[in-house]
Design a protein around this motif. Sequence first.
Motif, PDB file in Angstrom:
ATOM      1  N   LYS A 164      -5.641  11.231  -3.816  1.00 47.20           N
ATOM      2  CA  LYS A 164      -4.263  10.979  -3.372  1.00 47.20           C
ATOM      3  C   LYS A 164      -3.554  10.188  -4.454  1.00 47.20           C
ATOM      4  O   LYS A 164      -4.073   9.186  -4.943  1.00 47.20           O
ATOM      5  CB  LYS A 164      -4.268  10.192  -2.062  1.00 47.20           C
ATOM      6  CG  LYS A 164      -2.865   9.830  -1.577  1.00 47.20           C
ATOM      7  CD  LYS A 164      -2.893   9.151  -0.218  1.00 47.20           C
ATOM      8  CE  LYS A 164      -1.522   8.620   0.163  1.00 47.20           C
ATOM      9  NZ  LYS A 164      -1.313   7.222  -0.176  1.00 47.20           N
ATOM     10  N   LEU A 165      -2.370  10.662  -4.831  1.00 48.27           N
ATOM     11  CA  LEU A 165      -1.588   9.970  -5.853  1.00 48.27           C
ATOM     12  C   LEU A 165      -0.466   9.183  -5.178  1.00 48.27           C
ATOM     13  O   LEU A 165       0.274   9.733  -4.372  1.00 48.27           O
ATOM     14  CB  LEU A 165      -0.974  10.988  -6.823  1.00 48.27           C
ATOM     15  CG  LEU A 165      -1.960  11.719  -7.736  1.00 48.27           C
ATOM     16  CD1 LEU A 165      -1.268  12.872  -8.442  1.00 48.27           C
ATOM     17  CD2 LEU A 165      -2.561  10.766  -8.762  1.00 48.27           C
ATOM     18  N   PRO A 166      -0.331   7.886  -5.492  1.00 52.44           N
ATOM     19  CA  PRO A 166       0.722   7.081  -4.852  1.00 52.44           C
ATOM     20  C   PRO A 166       2.094   7.347  -5.480  1.00 52.44           C
ATOM     21  O   PRO A 166       2.173   7.917  -6.580  1.00 52.44           O
ATOM     22  CB  PRO A 166       0.271   5.646  -5.141  1.00 52.44           C
ATOM     23  CG  PRO A 166      -0.495   5.753  -6.424  1.00 52.44           C
ATOM     24  CD  PRO A 166      -1.147   7.114  -6.436  1.00 52.44           C
ATOM     25  N   PRO A 167       3.186   6.925  -4.807  1.00 55.80           N
ATOM     26  CA  PRO A 167       4.535   7.100  -5.393  1.00 55.80           C
ATOM     27  C   PRO A 167       4.677   6.377  -6.733  1.00 55.80           C
ATOM     28  O   PRO A 167       5.372   6.829  -7.623  1.00 55.80           O
ATOM     29  CB  PRO A 167       5.465   6.482  -4.349  1.00 55.80           C
ATOM     30  CG  PRO A 167       4.673   6.432  -3.082  1.00 55.80           C
ATOM     31  CD  PRO A 167       3.228   6.346  -3.455  1.00 55.80           C
TER      32      PRO A 167
ATOM     33  N   THR B 271       0.846  -1.212   0.000  1.00 54.08           N
ATOM     34  CA  THR B 271       0.000   0.000   0.000  1.00 54.08           C
ATOM     35  C   THR B 271       0.876   1.254   0.000  1.00 54.08           C
ATOM     36  O   THR B 271       0.526   2.248  -0.629  1.00 54.08           O
ATOM     37  CB  THR B 271      -0.953   0.019   1.213  1.00 54.08           C
ATOM     38  OG1 THR B 271      -0.185  -0.160   2.398  1.00 54.08           O
ATOM     39  CG2 THR B 271      -1.995  -1.068   1.121  1.00 54.08           C
ATOM     40  N   ASP B 272       2.028   1.206   0.682  1.00 50.99           N
ATOM     41  CA  ASP B 272       2.923   2.383   0.684  1.00 50.99           C
ATOM     42  C   ASP B 272       3.339   2.766  -0.732  1.00 50.99           C
ATOM     43  O   ASP B 272       3.490   3.929  -1.057  1.00 50.99           O
ATOM     44  CB  ASP B 272       4.203   2.094   1.493  1.00 50.99           C
ATOM     45  CG  ASP B 272       3.922   2.027   2.987  1.00 50.99           C
ATOM     46  OD1 ASP B 272       2.805   2.426   3.386  1.00 50.99           O
ATOM     47  OD2 ASP B 272       4.795   1.553   3.734  1.00 50.99           O
ATOM     48  N   VAL B 273       3.540   1.744  -1.576  1.00 51.70           N
ATOM     49  CA  VAL B 273       4.062   2.002  -2.922  1.00 51.70           C
ATOM     50  C   VAL B 273       2.941   2.340  -3.909  1.00 51.70           C
ATOM     51  O   VAL B 273       3.063   3.262  -4.706  1.00 51.70           O
ATOM     52  CB  VAL B 273       4.860   0.768  -3.421  1.00 51.70           C
ATOM     53  CG1 VAL B 273       5.267   0.925  -4.874  1.00 51.70           C
ATOM     54  CG2 VAL B 273       6.108   0.565  -2.563  1.00 51.70           C
TER      55      VAL B 273
ATOM     56  N   THR C 220     -10.157   3.628  -1.832  1.00 50.03           N
ATOM     57  CA  THR C 220      -8.725   3.501  -2.167  1.00 50.03           C
ATOM     58  C   THR C 220      -8.607   2.668  -3.438  1.00 50.03           C
ATOM     59  O   THR C 220      -9.532   1.944  -3.799  1.00 50.03           O
ATOM     60  CB  THR C 220      -7.937   2.806  -1.040  1.00 50.03           C
ATOM     61  OG1 THR C 220      -8.547   1.540  -0.802  1.00 50.03           O
ATOM     62  CG2 THR C 220      -7.929   3.641   0.223  1.00 50.03           C
ATOM     63  N   PHE C 221      -7.456   2.757  -4.097  1.00 52.32           N
ATOM     64  CA  PHE C 221      -7.219   1.924  -5.282  1.00 52.32           C
ATOM     65  C   PHE C 221      -5.758   1.506  -5.314  1.00 52.32           C
ATOM     66  O   PHE C 221      -4.899   2.202  -4.788  1.00 52.32           O
ATOM     67  CB  PHE C 221      -7.600   2.680  -6.572  1.00 52.32           C
ATOM     68  CG  PHE C 221      -6.774   3.910  -6.842  1.00 52.32           C
ATOM     69  CD1 PHE C 221      -5.536   3.823  -7.479  1.00 52.32           C
ATOM     70  CD2 PHE C 221      -7.222   5.179  -6.453  1.00 52.32           C
ATOM     71  CE1 PHE C 221      -4.766   4.958  -7.722  1.00 52.32           C
ATOM     72  CE2 PHE C 221      -6.450   6.324  -6.696  1.00 52.32           C
ATOM     73  CZ  PHE C 221      -5.223   6.203  -7.336  1.00 52.32           C
ATOM     74  N   MET C 222      -5.513   0.355  -5.940  1.00 52.42           N
ATOM     75  CA  MET C 222      -4.129  -0.100  -6.188  1.00 52.42           C
ATOM     76  C   MET C 222      -3.736   0.189  -7.638  1.00 52.42           C
ATOM     77  O   MET C 222      -2.570   0.213  -7.973  1.00 52.42           O
ATOM     78  CB  MET C 222      -4.004  -1.603  -5.955  1.00 52.42           C
ATOM     79  CG  MET C 222      -4.139  -1.999  -4.517  1.00 52.42           C
ATOM     80  SD  MET C 222      -2.618  -1.792  -3.596  1.00 52.42           S
ATOM     81  CE  MET C 222      -2.901  -2.991  -2.315  1.00 52.42           C
ATOM     82  N   TYR C 223      -4.751   0.311  -8.512  1.00 57.27           N
ATOM     83  CA  TYR C 223      -4.479   0.670  -9.909  1.00 57.27           C
ATOM     84  C   TYR C 223      -5.704   1.373 -10.466  1.00 57.27           C
ATOM     85  O   TYR C 223      -6.805   1.239  -9.920  1.00 57.27           O
ATOM     86  CB  TYR C 223      -4.132  -0.569 -10.752  1.00 57.27           C
ATOM     87  CG  TYR C 223      -5.200  -1.630 -10.817  1.00 57.27           C
ATOM     88  CD1 TYR C 223      -6.223  -1.573 -11.772  1.00 57.27           C
ATOM     89  CD2 TYR C 223      -5.189  -2.706  -9.930  1.00 57.27           C
ATOM     90  CE1 TYR C 223      -7.197  -2.539 -11.834  1.00 57.27           C
ATOM     91  CE2 TYR C 223      -6.173  -3.682  -9.991  1.00 57.27           C
ATOM     92  CZ  TYR C 223      -7.173  -3.601 -10.940  1.00 57.27           C
ATOM     93  OH  TYR C 223      -8.153  -4.562 -11.009  1.00 57.27           O
ATOM     94  N   LEU C 224      -5.524   2.137 -11.536  1.00 56.21           N
ATOM     95  CA  LEU C 224      -6.639   2.840 -12.182  1.00 56.21           C
ATOM     96  C   LEU C 224      -6.967   2.130 -13.490  1.00 56.21           C
ATOM     97  O   LEU C 224      -6.073   1.827 -14.284  1.00 56.21           O
ATOM     98  CB  LEU C 224      -6.257   4.294 -12.486  1.00 56.21           C
ATOM     99  CG  LEU C 224      -5.994   5.188 -11.267  1.00 56.21           C
ATOM    100  CD1 LEU C 224      -5.541   6.578 -11.725  1.00 56.21           C
ATOM    101  CD2 LEU C 224      -7.242   5.302 -10.384  1.00 56.21           C
TER     102      LEU C 224
END
Length: 455
Positions: A334-337, A235-237, A276-280
């Motif tokens: 929120k945009l992830p790293p 999730t951090d990444v 939340t999402f892991m990918y779009l």
Amino acid sequence: LQSVLDFDFEKLCSISLSHINVYACLVCGKYFQGRGLKSHAYIHSVQFSHHVFLNLHTLKFYCLPDNYEIIDSSLEDITYVLKPTFTKQHIANLDKQAKLSRAYDGTTYLPGIVGLNNIKANDYANAVLQALSNVPPLRNYFLEEENYKNIKRPPGDIMFLLVQRFGELMRKLWNPRNFKAHVSPHEMLQAVVLCSKKNFQITKQGDGVDFLSWFLNALHSALGGTKKKKKTIVTDVFQGSMRIFTKKLPHPDLPAEEKEQLLQNEEYQEKMVESTFMYLTLDLPTAPLYKDEKEQLIIPQVPLFNILAKFNGITEKEYKTYKENFLKRFQLTKLPPYLIFCIKRFTKNNFFVEKNPTIVNFPITNVDLREYLSEEVQAVHKNTTYDLIANIVHDGKPAEGAYRIHVLHHGTGKWYELQDLQVTDILPQMITLSEAYIQIWKRRDNKEETNQQGA
């Protein structure tokens, strides 16, 4: 000696198929159980006069049938291939290095840019594993076993096997002292088949996006991530967040007055949820079936920013279930790293799966996503510019087809194409001509210079 050793396969005795107390014969490379009298390794040593064995668990060498331990520093390169280890210093320098390594068989390779065996039809999994192995923070976490070795797991939990095998695969892919310039993902995939209850197989082509989605969630939960918002490296990444606005629509066949009345009801007002999402998932426009004068189908093209408009908070899209219709719009908060795009190429109808061949035109660097964030969130996000680091391509028909991947090697700044065991360098401008399916983008940090990649 090194030419017969292959530590990529499951550590099972070749006779009893047990994985307890297994030794590798260093003469022929086969695995045997035990070293006591009447054990399979003992009998093999007497029958074939093969005398040197390695315990695959303790990494100690023995001479059989005499049964004494061999201590010899020249054997250290064998134990290193079986269990590569990385110091913090080594990990910190991985993305600065452009040095080729030479395998025992004489071939040269760049650590991290290494082919993976396609055992039968596992190229869909290979491409995803290659992509994830080139995401630096995720890779660095798994290169050091100490990071996850002591995570508490419920007794008998097989999911943790996925974490261990993924860590082993990362260490093999980035090993600068490999015997050969490719790696077999056999043990990793055995864990996938087991942990996914055979949803994903080695012998049957799977879908890259389905696999990626399952794998990230399975890794997250195996590392202790739960519904209670517990964070993990996954999730951090990769995890970002968005608002989803949903508005229910009256049935299209209703008379206009009735529709008007219904729209006043609470049930038909727009509702918003945070998610939340892991990918779009990016939707492609419907592919037209035009043919040109030569009767050839025209492959349409669409700019990346057109399909990203789904997330601008304004564009509404209709979604149908068999009972109801909804209008939805999305806005990123929120945009992830590291941001993953999955381009929706496949649609299933009642009869078959269709593939949309539309080519997406995307720049390789400098994609700014600021406008997709709501205004109050924009102030918090200093960096909203992304550069591409991995591009997974699906070629061919929906159910068959083959996967390949383009990855950026951070140390050299060069792009490489990997398809199973084949590794070739590729010009950045060639990448955008392919049917991109999954992409991983890296957010720029202030420290990084804008023109850091020569693309």
